[in-house]
Write a protein that holds these residues in place. Sequence first.
Motif, PDB file in Angstrom:
ATOM      1  N   PHE A 187      56.911  54.118 -25.448  1.00 14.31           N
ATOM      2  CA  PHE A 187      56.895  53.339 -26.694  1.00 14.31           C
ATOM      3  C   PHE A 187      55.529  52.728 -26.966  1.00 14.31           C
ATOM      4  O   PHE A 187      55.009  51.956 -26.165  1.00 14.31           O
ATOM      5  N   ASP A 188      54.933  53.076 -28.125  1.00 17.24           N
ATOM      6  CA  ASP A 188      53.538  52.669 -28.301  1.00 17.24           C
ATOM      7  C   ASP A 188      53.257  51.918 -29.595  1.00 17.24           C
ATOM      8  O   ASP A 188      52.119  51.863 -30.056  1.00 17.24           O
ATOM      9  N   THR A 189      54.299  51.341 -30.231  1.00 17.99           N
ATOM     10  CA  THR A 189      54.023  50.458 -31.374  1.00 17.99           C
ATOM     11  C   THR A 189      53.690  49.087 -30.786  1.00 17.99           C
ATOM     12  O   THR A 189      54.579  48.249 -30.567  1.00 17.99           O
ATOM     13  N   GLY A 196      52.329  55.714 -20.190  1.00 18.52           N
ATOM     14  CA  GLY A 196      51.457  56.703 -20.867  1.00 18.52           C
ATOM     15  C   GLY A 196      50.009  56.310 -20.628  1.00 18.52           C
ATOM     16  O   GLY A 196      49.692  55.813 -19.544  1.00 18.52           O
ATOM     17  N   TRP A 197      49.154  56.467 -21.663  1.00 22.37           N
ATOM     18  CA  TRP A 197      47.774  55.999 -21.437  1.00 22.37           C
ATOM     19  C   TRP A 197      47.396  54.811 -22.305  1.00 22.37           C
ATOM     20  O   TRP A 197      46.730  53.888 -21.856  1.00 22.37           O
ATOM     21  N   ASP A 198      47.877  54.723 -23.507  1.00 21.18           N
ATOM     22  CA  ASP A 198      47.700  53.499 -24.279  1.00 21.18           C
ATOM     23  C   ASP A 198      48.833  53.389 -25.277  1.00 21.18           C
ATOM     24  O   ASP A 198      48.805  54.031 -26.310  1.00 21.18           O
ATOM     25  N   PRO A 199      49.822  52.568 -24.939  1.00 19.45           N
ATOM     26  CA  PRO A 199      49.947  51.713 -23.761  1.00 19.45           C
ATOM     27  C   PRO A 199      50.179  52.529 -22.493  1.00 19.45           C
ATOM     28  O   PRO A 199      50.659  53.651 -22.539  1.00 19.45           O
ATOM     29  N   PHE A 254      38.178  52.115 -26.772  1.00 16.89           N
ATOM     30  CA  PHE A 254      37.862  53.115 -27.796  1.00 16.89           C
ATOM     31  C   PHE A 254      38.669  54.385 -27.540  1.00 16.89           C
ATOM     32  O   PHE A 254      38.808  54.798 -26.375  1.00 16.89           O
ATOM     33  N   TRP A 255      39.184  54.995 -28.620  1.00 20.27           N
ATOM     34  CA  TRP A 255      39.911  56.261 -28.490  1.00 20.27           C
ATOM     35  C   TRP A 255      39.224  57.339 -29.312  1.00 20.27           C
ATOM     36  O   TRP A 255      38.654  57.077 -30.365  1.00 20.27           O
ATOM     37  N   GLY A 256      39.260  58.566 -28.796  1.00 18.77           N
ATOM     38  CA  GLY A 256      38.884  59.741 -29.609  1.00 18.77           C
ATOM     39  C   GLY A 256      37.411  60.073 -29.553  1.00 18.77           C
ATOM     40  O   GLY A 256      36.689  59.553 -28.730  1.00 18.77           O
ATOM     41  N   LEU A 275      43.634  63.522 -31.340  1.00 17.00           N
ATOM     42  CA  LEU A 275      44.894  63.479 -32.063  1.00 17.00           C
ATOM     43  C   LEU A 275      45.804  62.420 -31.467  1.00 17.00           C
ATOM     44  O   LEU A 275      46.137  62.507 -30.278  1.00 17.00           O
ATOM     45  N   SER A 276      46.158  61.412 -32.290  1.00 18.03           N
ATOM     46  CA  SER A 276      47.111  60.406 -31.842  1.00 18.03           C
ATOM     47  C   SER A 276      48.527  60.896 -32.130  1.00 18.03           C
ATOM     48  O   SER A 276      48.880  61.188 -33.272  1.00 18.03           O
ATOM     49  N   GLN A 277      49.330  60.989 -31.078  1.00 17.87           N
ATOM     50  CA  GLN A 277      50.699  61.476 -31.278  1.00 17.87           C
ATOM     51  C   GLN A 277      51.549  60.419 -31.987  1.00 17.87           C
ATOM     52  O   GLN A 277      52.370  60.750 -32.830  1.00 17.87           O
ATOM     53  N   GLY A 278      51.332  59.152 -31.628  1.00 12.90           N
ATOM     54  CA  GLY A 278      52.107  58.084 -32.280  1.00 12.90           C
ATOM     55  C   GLY A 278      51.858  58.058 -33.768  1.00 12.90           C
ATOM     56  O   GLY A 278      52.797  57.995 -34.574  1.00 12.90           O
ATOM     57  N   HIS A 279      50.592  58.164 -34.158  1.00 17.14           N
ATOM     58  CA  HIS A 279      50.262  58.128 -35.586  1.00 17.14           C
ATOM     59  C   HIS A 279      50.693  59.416 -36.277  1.00 17.14           C
ATOM     60  O   HIS A 279      51.116  59.400 -37.433  1.00 17.14           O
ATOM     61  N   SER A 280      50.628  60.537 -35.545  1.00 16.87           N
ATOM     62  CA  SER A 280      51.082  61.815 -36.134  1.00 16.87           C
ATOM     63  C   SER A 280      52.595  61.790 -36.341  1.00 16.87           C
ATOM     64  O   SER A 280      53.101  62.200 -37.388  1.00 16.87           O
ATOM     65  N   TYR A 313      43.989  62.145 -36.688  1.00 16.87           N
ATOM     66  CA  TYR A 313      42.891  62.036 -35.713  1.00 16.87           C
ATOM     67  C   TYR A 313      42.323  60.628 -35.748  1.00 16.87           C
ATOM     68  O   TYR A 313      42.196  60.007 -36.807  1.00 16.87           O
ATOM     69  N   THR A 314      41.960  60.125 -34.593  1.00 14.27           N
ATOM     70  CA  THR A 314      41.337  58.815 -34.465  1.00 14.27           C
ATOM     71  C   THR A 314      39.875  59.033 -34.137  1.00 14.27           C
ATOM     72  O   THR A 314      39.562  59.825 -33.231  1.00 14.27           O
ATOM     73  N   ILE A 315      39.007  58.383 -34.901  1.00 17.20           N
ATOM     74  CA  ILE A 315      37.569  58.591 -34.745  1.00 17.20           C
ATOM     75  C   ILE A 315      36.892  57.261 -34.440  1.00 17.20           C
ATOM     76  O   ILE A 315      36.979  56.322 -35.259  1.00 17.20           O
ATOM     77  N   VAL A 374      38.073  54.766 -37.384  1.00 15.46           N
ATOM     78  CA  VAL A 374      38.683  55.174 -38.655  1.00 15.46           C
ATOM     79  C   VAL A 374      39.745  56.222 -38.327  1.00 15.46           C
ATOM     80  O   VAL A 374      39.732  56.809 -37.228  1.00 15.46           O
ATOM     81  N   ARG A 375      40.662  56.428 -39.267  1.00 10.23           N
ATOM     82  CA  ARG A 375      41.773  57.357 -39.026  1.00 10.23           C
ATOM     83  C   ARG A 375      41.755  58.426 -40.116  1.00 10.23           C
ATOM     84  O   ARG A 375      41.617  58.117 -41.307  1.00 10.23           O
ATOM     85  N   GLU A 376      41.926  59.694 -39.692  1.00 10.44           N
ATOM     86  CA  GLU A 376      41.897  60.818 -40.634  1.00 10.44           C
ATOM     87  C   GLU A 376      43.176  61.630 -40.479  1.00 10.44           C
ATOM     88  O   GLU A 376      43.498  62.097 -39.378  1.00 10.44           O
ATOM     89  N   PRO A 382      43.727  67.556 -28.341  1.00  9.49           N
ATOM     90  CA  PRO A 382      42.855  66.860 -27.388  1.00  9.49           C
ATOM     91  C   PRO A 382      42.788  65.365 -27.722  1.00  9.49           C
ATOM     92  O   PRO A 382      43.061  64.980 -28.869  1.00  9.49           O
ATOM     93  N   HIS A 383      42.444  64.565 -26.773  1.00  6.01           N
ATOM     94  CA  HIS A 383      42.200  63.145 -27.042  1.00  6.01           C
ATOM     95  C   HIS A 383      41.470  62.533 -25.853  1.00  6.01           C
ATOM     96  O   HIS A 383      41.047  63.256 -24.935  1.00  6.01           O
ATOM     97  N   GLY A 384      41.398  61.228 -25.843  1.00  8.66           N
ATOM     98  CA  GLY A 384      40.715  60.561 -24.726  1.00  8.66           C
ATOM     99  C   GLY A 384      40.161  59.235 -25.182  1.00  8.66           C
ATOM    100  O   GLY A 384      40.529  58.726 -26.249  1.00  8.66           O
ATOM    101  N   SER A 409      44.899  67.977 -23.362  1.00  6.58           N
ATOM    102  CA  SER A 409      46.152  67.871 -24.105  1.00  6.58           C
ATOM    103  C   SER A 409      46.682  66.452 -23.952  1.00  6.58           C
ATOM    104  O   SER A 409      47.086  66.039 -22.846  1.00  6.58           O
ATOM    105  N   ASN A 410      46.691  65.703 -25.023  1.00  8.58           N
ATOM    106  CA  ASN A 410      47.254  64.355 -25.040  1.00  8.58           C
ATOM    107  C   ASN A 410      48.708  64.385 -24.561  1.00  8.58           C
ATOM    108  O   ASN A 410      49.047  63.662 -23.595  1.00  8.58           O
ATOM    109  N   PRO A 411      49.576  65.196 -25.129  1.00  7.41           N
ATOM    110  CA  PRO A 411      50.976  65.184 -24.677  1.00  7.41           C
ATOM    111  C   PRO A 411      51.177  65.595 -23.224  1.00  7.41           C
ATOM    112  O   PRO A 411      51.979  64.999 -22.508  1.00  7.41           O
TER     113      PRO A 411
HETATM  114  N1  LIG Z   1      49.687  56.093 -28.061  1.00  5.73           N
HETATM  115  C1  LIG Z   1      48.583  56.966 -28.412  1.00  5.73           C
HETATM  116  C2  LIG Z   1      47.643  57.068 -27.230  1.00  5.73           C
HETATM  117  C3  LIG Z   1      46.321  56.402 -27.607  1.00  5.73           C
HETATM  118  C4  LIG Z   1      45.643  57.136 -28.751  1.00  5.73           C
HETATM  119  C5  LIG Z   1      45.536  56.095 -29.773  1.00  5.73           C
HETATM  120  C6  LIG Z   1      44.932  56.311 -31.111  1.00  5.73           C
HETATM  121  O1  LIG Z   1      44.381  57.413 -31.306  1.00  5.73           O
HETATM  122  O2  LIG Z   1      45.056  55.369 -31.950  1.00  5.73           O
HETATM  123  N2  LIG Z   1      46.054  54.976 -29.361  1.00  5.73           N
HETATM  124  O3  LIG Z   1      46.536  55.053 -28.114  1.00  5.73           O
HETATM  125  C7  LIG Z   1      49.127  58.336 -28.877  1.00  5.73           C
HETATM  126  O4  LIG Z   1      50.257  58.328 -29.377  1.00  5.73           O
HETATM  127  O5  LIG Z   1      48.427  59.335 -28.787  1.00  5.73           O
END
Ligand SMILES: N[C@@H](C[C@H]1CC(C(=O)O)=NO1)C(=O)O
Length: 326
Positions: free
Chosen positions: A93-95, A122-125, A147-149, A152-157, A172-174, A198-200, A248-250, A275-277
């Motif tokens: 859970f990442d909200t 996970g990694w963040d959180p 800092f991320w990216g 690809l953020s899975q939560g935001h996707s 994508y998170t930049i 920024v987010r794209e 990808p992410h990081g 691979s983020n997932p």
């Molecule tokens: N929870 C994030 C993991 C990292 C990536 C992220 C972001 O790009 O905003 N925030 O935290 C995800 O769903 O990928």
Amino acid sequence: GASIRIGIAGYGNLGRGVQAAIAKNPDMELVGVFTRRDPATLSLAGGASAFHMDELAKHTDDIDVLILCGGSKTDLPEQGPVLAAKFNTVDSFDTHAKIPEHFAAVDAPATAAGKTALISAGWDPGMFSINRVYGEALVPDGQTYTFWGRGLSQGHSDAIRRVPGVAAGVQYTIPSTEAIAKVRAGERPTLSTREKHVRECFVVLDEGASAETVRESIVTMEHYFDQYDTTVNFIDALTLASEHSSMPHGGFVFRSGNTSDEHAQVIEYSLALGSNPEFTSSVLVAYARAVHKMNKAGQVGAKTVFDVAPGLLSPKSPEQLRAEQL
Ligand SMILES: N[C@@H](C[C@H]1CC(C(=O)O)=NO1)C(=O)O
Ligand SMILES: NC(=O)C1=CN([C@@H]2O[C@H](COP(=O)(O)OP(=O)(O)OC[C@H]3O[C@@H](n4cnc5c(N)ncnc54)[C@H](OP(=O)(O)O)[C@@H]3O)[C@@H](O)[C@H]2O)C=CC1
């Protein structure tokens, strides 16, 4: 000893990642994949068994830990409390703003049932959270930066895929390169959320949906986009499939502080994820091992990664770890 018997609840990127991670952990076995869709439509690799989510209640005795792979926007708030009443669970859970609320919602049923429910792994959180806590505990006089990216953020996707009118999409998170440069130069800047990333988004619209309505729903979305400068690009399904299918992410957590006037200290923890997932799922599987041990030790109710002793993540005994890794 006997394998740890894992169930997967929800079969998306994370669900597939947990299946892959179990194959990399010899002390684990996959009991089955549980989905809200028709199980026959899942193309499961490796002969794993697929069941409808409604079948879960029959498996309380043959699953040691159920890994919840649903989306944080709407699935986990609904599924977490229900499943924590029947199984030891791990979720991602990442909200962030809603983590205390989710913790409470899961803690009551898990405690009543004598189950252990680890949330927000996970990694963040997750791993980044642990390193933020290390940084401020170990170097109290300092600043922490996350800092991320670009990735690809899975939560935001997942969140944009839940917007009415969106057929498919990714986000994508930049990170801001000038913000990172200031941090690395040791300036310890005060940076607002908007100044760091920024987010794209790339979105495929449902037939007949309004691009302007979808864009507005995304950029104003509380907890996900409202605090960021966000762009939304509309593309077709073919472009999404051909140009946006890798994840990808990081990123990194940076602590910059002083232990005395004379001495500055820097702690950095970084991830570079092909691979983020798959990485996130591998973290969930390691925490499932810890949850299994914690439940057997009578540690019940909701937990976060802050409550898990690192050694519990390892398949090695405490004696082995002392001998090999201290
Ligand atoms: N929870 C994030 C993991 C990292 C990536 C992220 C972001 O790009 O905003 N925030 O935290 C995800 O769903 O990928
Ligand atoms: N803490 C952390 O560091 C991280 C957390 N996360 C979290 O993981 C969550 C899940 O991410 P992700 O696995 O990418 O999400 P997906 O969108 O891939 O899957 C979410 C759910 O949607 C359903 N689903 C999947 N594919 C389809 C499909 N083709 N058609 C219909 N339904 C589908 C599945 O449920 P069902 O099988 O029941 O239909 C699945 O459990 C994210 O929301 C994010 O919050 C992700 C990365 C890092």
